[in-house]
Every structure is written in C-alpha cells, then in structure tokens.
Design a protein around this motif. Structure first.
Motif, PDB file in Angstrom:
ATOM      1  N   THR A 185       0.831  -1.204   0.000  1.00 56.52           N
ATOM      2  CA  THR A 185       0.000   0.000   0.000  1.00 56.52           C
ATOM      3  C   THR A 185       0.860   1.246   0.000  1.00 56.52           C
ATOM      4  N   VAL A 186       1.884   1.234   0.837  1.00 55.91           N
ATOM      5  CA  VAL A 186       2.793   2.383   0.865  1.00 55.91           C
ATOM      6  C   VAL A 186       3.426   2.564  -0.497  1.00 55.91           C
ATOM      7  N   ALA A 187       3.862   1.447  -1.097  1.00 55.79           N
ATOM      8  CA  ALA A 187       4.494   1.521  -2.418  1.00 55.79           C
ATOM      9  C   ALA A 187       3.529   2.125  -3.426  1.00 55.79           C
ATOM     10  N   ASN A 188       2.253   1.703  -3.390  1.00 51.07           N
ATOM     11  CA  ASN A 188       1.262   2.260  -4.317  1.00 51.07           C
ATOM     12  C   ASN A 188       1.066   3.747  -4.103  1.00 51.07           C
ATOM     13  N   ILE A 197       8.976  -2.364   1.348  1.00 52.89           N
ATOM     14  CA  ILE A 197       8.251  -1.321   0.621  1.00 52.89           C
ATOM     15  C   ILE A 197       8.905  -1.088  -0.740  1.00 52.89           C
ATOM     16  N   LEU A 198      10.218  -0.920  -0.718  1.00 51.88           N
ATOM     17  CA  LEU A 198      10.935  -0.615  -1.956  1.00 51.88           C
ATOM     18  C   LEU A 198      10.822  -1.745  -2.966  1.00 51.88           C
ATOM     19  N   SER A 199      10.769  -2.987  -2.480  1.00 55.12           N
ATOM     20  CA  SER A 199      10.741  -4.100  -3.435  1.00 55.12           C
ATOM     21  C   SER A 199       9.426  -4.176  -4.193  1.00 55.12           C
ATOM     22  N   ASN A 200       8.450  -3.333  -3.821  1.00 53.34           N
ATOM     23  CA  ASN A 200       7.210  -3.296  -4.581  1.00 53.34           C
ATOM     24  C   ASN A 200       7.199  -2.177  -5.610  1.00 53.34           C
ATOM     25  N   LEU A 201       8.299  -1.428  -5.689  1.00 51.08           N
ATOM     26  CA  LEU A 201       8.336  -0.288  -6.586  1.00 51.08           C
ATOM     27  C   LEU A 201       8.895  -0.657  -7.948  1.00 51.08           C
ATOM     28  N   THR A 202       8.565   0.198  -8.935  1.00 50.60           N
ATOM     29  CA  THR A 202       9.144   0.019 -10.264  1.00 50.60           C
ATOM     30  C   THR A 202      10.560   0.595 -10.241  1.00 50.60           C
ATOM     31  N   PRO A 203      11.373   0.284 -11.270  1.00 54.94           N
ATOM     32  CA  PRO A 203      12.728   0.855 -11.308  1.00 54.94           C
ATOM     33  C   PRO A 203      12.694   2.383 -11.225  1.00 54.94           C
ATOM     34  N   ASP A 223      10.443   4.381  -9.808  1.00 60.61           N
ATOM     35  CA  ASP A 223      10.150   4.876  -8.468  1.00 60.61           C
ATOM     36  C   ASP A 223      11.291   4.585  -7.501  1.00 60.61           C
ATOM     37  N   THR A 224      11.997   3.486  -7.721  1.00 56.03           N
ATOM     38  CA  THR A 224      13.140   3.173  -6.872  1.00 56.03           C
ATOM     39  C   THR A 224      14.214   4.239  -7.050  1.00 56.03           C
ATOM     40  N   ALA A 225      14.406   4.669  -8.311  1.00 55.34           N
ATOM     41  CA  ALA A 225      15.414   5.700  -8.582  1.00 55.34           C
ATOM     42  C   ALA A 225      15.017   7.008  -7.916  1.00 55.34           C
ATOM     43  N   ILE A 226      13.724   7.326  -7.957  1.00 53.76           N
ATOM     44  CA  ILE A 226      13.257   8.557  -7.326  1.00 53.76           C
ATOM     45  C   ILE A 226      13.485   8.480  -5.822  1.00 53.76           C
ATOM     46  N   ALA A 227      13.187   7.326  -5.249  1.00 53.95           N
ATOM     47  CA  ALA A 227      13.403   7.153  -3.808  1.00 53.95           C
ATOM     48  C   ALA A 227      14.853   7.416  -3.431  1.00 53.95           C
ATOM     49  N   ALA A 228      15.764   7.009  -4.336  1.00 54.61           N
ATOM     50  CA  ALA A 228      17.189   7.189  -4.033  1.00 54.61           C
ATOM     51  C   ALA A 228      17.583   8.653  -3.933  1.00 54.61           C
ATOM     52  N   CYS A 229      16.745   9.537  -4.507  1.00 50.95           N
ATOM     53  CA  CYS A 229      17.091  10.961  -4.482  1.00 50.95           C
ATOM     54  C   CYS A 229      16.503  11.674  -3.280  1.00 50.95           C
ATOM     55  N   ASN A 283      19.616  10.270   2.419  1.00 49.02           N
ATOM     56  CA  ASN A 283      20.712   9.297   2.458  1.00 49.02           C
ATOM     57  C   ASN A 283      20.231   7.901   2.802  1.00 49.02           C
ATOM     58  N   LYS A 284      19.291   7.830   3.764  1.00 50.55           N
ATOM     59  CA  LYS A 284      18.827   6.509   4.192  1.00 50.55           C
ATOM     60  C   LYS A 284      18.128   5.798   3.036  1.00 50.55           C
ATOM     61  N   LEU A 285      17.251   6.570   2.335  1.00 45.97           N
ATOM     62  CA  LEU A 285      16.528   5.972   1.224  1.00 45.97           C
ATOM     63  C   LEU A 285      17.488   5.632   0.095  1.00 45.97           C
ATOM     64  N   LYS A 286      18.482   6.509  -0.070  1.00 47.20           N
ATOM     65  CA  LYS A 286      19.442   6.260  -1.148  1.00 47.20           C
ATOM     66  C   LYS A 286      20.143   4.930  -0.927  1.00 47.20           C
ATOM     67  N   SER A 287      20.543   4.669   0.307  1.00 46.38           N
ATOM     68  CA  SER A 287      21.288   3.426   0.512  1.00 46.38           C
ATOM     69  C   SER A 287      20.361   2.220   0.400  1.00 46.38           C
ATOM     70  N   SER A 288      19.112   2.349   0.850  1.00 45.69           N
ATOM     71  CA  SER A 288      18.178   1.222   0.692  1.00 45.69           C
ATOM     72  C   SER A 288      17.813   1.003  -0.760  1.00 45.69           C
ATOM     73  N   ALA A 289      17.604   2.124  -1.494  1.00 40.60           N
ATOM     74  CA  ALA A 289      17.184   1.991  -2.888  1.00 40.60           C
ATOM     75  C   ALA A 289      18.322   1.529  -3.783  1.00 40.60           C
ATOM     76  N   SER A 290      19.549   1.613  -3.270  1.00 40.60           N
ATOM     77  CA  SER A 290      20.676   1.186  -4.100  1.00 40.60           C
ATOM     78  C   SER A 290      21.024  -0.272  -3.881  1.00 40.60           C
ATOM     79  N   ALA A 291      20.277  -0.933  -2.990  1.00 38.48           N
ATOM     80  CA  ALA A 291      20.567  -2.344  -2.725  1.00 38.48           C
ATOM     81  C   ALA A 291      20.540  -3.119  -4.025  1.00 38.48           C
ATOM     82  N   ASP A 292      21.638  -3.786  -4.331  1.00 35.26           N
ATOM     83  CA  ASP A 292      21.739  -4.412  -5.642  1.00 35.26           C
ATOM     84  C   ASP A 292      20.736  -5.535  -5.861  1.00 35.26           C
ATOM     85  N   ILE A 293      20.213  -6.079  -4.761  1.00 34.43           N
ATOM     86  CA  ILE A 293      19.250  -7.159  -4.934  1.00 34.43           C
ATOM     87  C   ILE A 293      17.985  -6.640  -5.625  1.00 34.43           C
TER      88      ILE A 293
END
Lengths: 126, 406
Positions: free
Chosen positions: A81-84, B14-20, B22-28, B31-41
C-alpha cells in the motif's frame, strides 16, 4: 500459526506496541482472508475499503503492529500500500510522505538527480 | 510516516514493490533511502525481469560493477527507443541468431544467382535472422520481430529469416511460382503460421515486396513502400503507432495502430470504444475488382471506472447487443451491416476492467475507405436489462494503405 506473538501479547499486560484500535484492524484479517480465500478480488476490495480511511501516520502504526505480531501477509500488504501511494510521485512528494528532509551534502543531490534523470519523466504533478 | 521506527527490513519490503523508476526517485530523497534503494538485490530483480539478464553485463558484453550500473547502462544505450519495446526485443533475443560470415553470404548469393544489396549483407553479418524453435507451438510463433495480427482463423506473425532458411524458401517459391531464376528476388521474412505471409527483397531495386493471395498462382506482390516514402518500424514506434499486445499469455508486436489519426476513440455514456485497421496484403487480390484489398480491424471496448450513467441513472455494467457498421470505399457506402453480437459474442463490460478486444475484417474494392458505426448496449445485462437499450458510437476510422506495408 500466524500469530506467534499474539499469545505473548495477551499475556503481556503493559503492551505499548499494539494499541487496541490497531489490534481490531489487524487481528481479524486472517479470518476474513480465510473466508474469502478463494476470491482474490473480494479480498482486494475489502482491503481497499480498509485503507481508504487510513492516514499515513496510522499506516506506520499498522506496519509496526503487523511486524510485532509477526504477521507476514498483513505486513506485505501494508508495504504494498505504501508503495502504491508513492507510485509515480516526485522526490518532494516522497520526502513529505515519509516526513524526511534531504540530508545530502551540497551538490550530492544534484549529482543524484543527474544520474537518475530518466526516472523523472512523466511523474505526477504534486 | 515514521521510517526510523519501521526498520530496514520494512523499508526494503516497501521498496521491493516499486518500479525501477520509483526506486530511482526514492534514491534521491535522503541518504537513508538512497542506501536502501541502491541495494543491488532490487536492481538484480529489475535486470532479470525486464532484460532477461542474470549477470550484470552491459549492452556491449562487458561486465558492470553492479546490477544497478548494469540497468543504467542499458537504459542509456537504448534511451532513443520506447523502453517496453527494448525489453520485448531483448527478451526475444534468444531467437536472434549470430551473424553469418562473408563466405556464407557469397555461397547463398551463388545458389540464388543474385547479389544482395549492401545494407542486407551487413544486416546478415550482424544478425542472421530469428531462429524458429517449435514448428507446432503457438507461443513460439508469436515472437516475430516484424509483428503481425490475427482475426478469426487468420494469424500471422512475421519473423526475420536466417540466411539458410531464406535461401531454401526462395528456391521453393521460385519453383512454385515459376519465376525465372534471373528474377533477383530473395525471401527475407515470413510468417511461420498456417496463414502464409511472405516478404521478398528485390536485390536490384532494394525494394521490399509482400505476396498477395495470388502469390502462388501468379507471383503477385505488392511493393511495401507504395508511395516510395521511407518510414520505419522505429518511427512508428516513436509515436505509439505500433504497440505490444498481450494475448494467450504471450506478448507479441501487434500492427494495429494505437494512436490517432489511424485509431479512433469515442466515449458514450462512459463506454469507451477504440478502433483501428491494418491492411492485410497477403489476402489482397489485385485481380478481383470487388475484393481487391482486405483490411482487418481491431475494436477495443471498455467501461470507465465510474460505471455507466444514462440520463443521470448509474448502472454497474452494460452488455453489447447489436452492431451497426457503415463501410465506405472512397466515400461511397460499400456496405451497411446491422446485426446481432460481435464475432458471435455479447461482451459484458464491467467498470474499470481491461478492454474487451476483438478483430474482424472487411474486403474493399479500393485502397482507401473508412468504417464507422455504433453498438447497441443494454444497461446491466441482456438477461436482466435494467433500462432501455442505448447506442454507443464507434468513431470513424480509416482504411488505407500505410506508407510502409508490414
């Protein structure tokens, strides 16, 4: 089996992690889930109804509750939900949503925006 | 929303449900989001899902330091193309064969007694067409790079042929048609389905032709660029003319136009109808005055998410009852059809659902025409109509030979 921690919760008298209001939302979920198990669509609708009235602050509490209760399905659902909620939104929107501030060094943020310039196309207006 | 309290595992979920994107946007964001969003997995999942890559390799075949860098490299290298198409071609890359050698090209030229035009030689040096794996499988036969369409039992999906297959097919067809061996035609692309569609390259003029229904008997072909205007599949993709179509679990390149002016859209009482047509050269019969050209059309209908509203009364569904088509050839009415159902079905539309799509076809005596009309729907269901039937417009869409015939 979904509630390893629930027994603990009921045994624990001073429990700050899960307030009553949240418990009434989260705990009935597995029963409802079992009832509508066959029909995914109905479950989706039920879940949408549930969340239409929930503010982001509440969502934090729901997530914490689900986490504490070790209730994986609910946790996954709340995270989705948060992701959406932040789908196709701008950097500022996401920042405000999470209540965060930019803690980048000067110039670092510009560098990042340049690196990820491709992701800013077609983003919803704030 | 309190991220700190939630912990890294929750953030990662949360991040693993995002599209590439949105993940890139999260990284911007921080710092905390950047490091989570950069997880190579996360990025290895994107590389696997979108590009069929299990190792971080860039488009030139060089390894990259991370899956994130790999995804970025592919994005940059193909930034001039619509990403869904890049993903599609990359995933069907499994069917593209490595180029042939100069020696093999010369051998083929000797066998067919012709000389391939320079661009075609270079193409075969880099890519020897597409390999077709299963002769009977429906899934495999929809991976053609040139794309196709289907209506009723007619299904085509055109593949680029590997040189050795091209040689065989050329010899076979030349024998069948009785073309002189000095004809200088080579088959370069064809559909591996029951409905035959064959593309010929004239090695002298460099012009591409496609066989009509009289190909086997008369050797009849239509030039693919009738107005000698050079457009390309790429251009068509740029302005959204050709899109991917999901059908029977496989995605294929559909040639039905998706954008105006070739695709019309009309909304009546919240029922949306989109319509467009494609020229079907392999059924064209230049000898038949009345049915010279055949066009296949694709109709997509859907009910907007608010549901149907007629005269202020809302309904949660509606069902098609009849169709009324007016088909014109050169502005003269060619046929006027008023009948029940569409392809024998009475589609029931529910709000916000995926479009109901169907295809049919119409012959035309001219290369230019149009179709328009309307559907009759009843509110709710045919078995239980909750109101009077109403008409839904199908806005006029053109039937015309495209600049470039595929």
């Amino acid at each position: 089996m979904k509630f390893c921690t629930v027994k603990q919760y009921f045994d624990d008298e001073n429990n700050n992690n899960v307030t009553n209001g949240i418990a009434t939302t989260v705990i009935p979920l597995p029963n409802k889930h079992l009832k509508i198990k066959a029909n995914n669509k109905e479950m989706e609708q039920y879940e949408q109804e549930l969340l239409r009235n929930v503010m982001p602050q509440e969502l934090t509490k729901l997530i914490l509750a689900a986490n504490y209760l070790n209730f994986k399905e609910a946790l996954d659902f709340f995270c989705r939900t948060v992701a959406n909620a932040i789908q196709n939104k701008s950097v500022d929107y996401v920042r405000k949503f999470f209540g965060l501030e930019s803690d980048f060094e000067p110039g670092e943020e510009e560098k990042l925006c340049k690196e990820f310039a491709w992701s800013f196309e077609g983003v919803d207006e704030d | 929303m309190d991220l700190e309290a939630m912990g890294d595992l929750v953030l990662h979920t949360i991040l693993s449900n995002l599209t590439p994107k949105d993940t890139a946007i999260a990284a911007c964001v921080s710092n905390k989001l950047k490091s989570s969003a950069s997880a190579d997995i996360l990025w290895s999942k994107f590389c696997s899902q979108e590009l069929d890559l299990n190792e971080p390799i860039d488009p030139l075949g060089n390894p990259t330091p991370s899956f994130k860098a790999c995804y970025q490299a592919w994005l940059e290298a193909f930034s001039m193309y619509p990403w869904p198409l890049v993903m599609r071609v990359k995933r069907s890359e499994a069917t593209l064969c490595k180029g042939v050698s100069e020696v093999e090209i010369q051998k083929s030229e000797r066998i067919l007694k012709l000389k391939l035009p320079l661009p075609t030689r270079i193409l075969y040096r880099f890519c020897d067409g597409q390999e077709f794996k299963s002769p009977g499988g429906a899934g495999g036969s929809l991976l053609g790079l040139i794309g196709g369409y289907s209506f009723y039992t007619h299904l085509v999906n055109v593949f680029l042929l590997p040189l050795n297959v091209a040689v065989l097919k050329t010899k076979e067809i030349i024998r069948q048609i009785g073309l002189s061996s000095r004809s200088q035609y080579i088959v370069v692309a064809a559909s591996y389905t029951e409905s035959e569609k064959v593309f010929f390259l004239n090695c002298i003029t460099g012009q591409l032709h496609v066989g009509t229904v009289n190909l086997a008997t008369e050797g009849e072909m239509i030039p693919c660029v009738p107005n000698v205007l050079i457009s390309s599949v790429h251009d068509s993709n740029e302005n959204g003319m050709i899109k991917l179509r999901e059908e029977r679990g496989t995605r294929s390149i559909s040639l039905f136009p998706e954008e105006p002016p070739f695709c019309s859209t009309a909304i009546t009482n919240r029922v949306k109808v989109r319509a467009s047509a494609v020229f079907v050269p392999e059924i064209a019969d230049l000898e038949d005055e009345r049915r010279k050209y055949t066009f296949s059309y694709s109709i997509r209908m859907s009910l907007l998410s608010e549901g149907c509203v007629i005269n202020g009364i809302p309904y949660s569904s509606c069902q098609l009852q009849r169709r009324h088509w007016i088909i014109c050839a050169n502005d003269r009415v060619e046929s006027d059809v008023n009948d029940e159902a569409v392809i024998g079905q009475y589609p029931l539309l529910l709000p916000g659902e995926k479009e109901f799509v169907y295809e049919s076809y119409t012959p035309l005596p001219t290369s230019l025409g149009s179709v328009e009309g309307f559907f009759t729907f009843v509110p709710c269901r045919l078995a239980d109509p909750k109101g009077a039937p109403f008409e839904v417009e199908v806005a006029r869409f053109p039937l015309q030979l495209p600049d470039y015939i595929f």
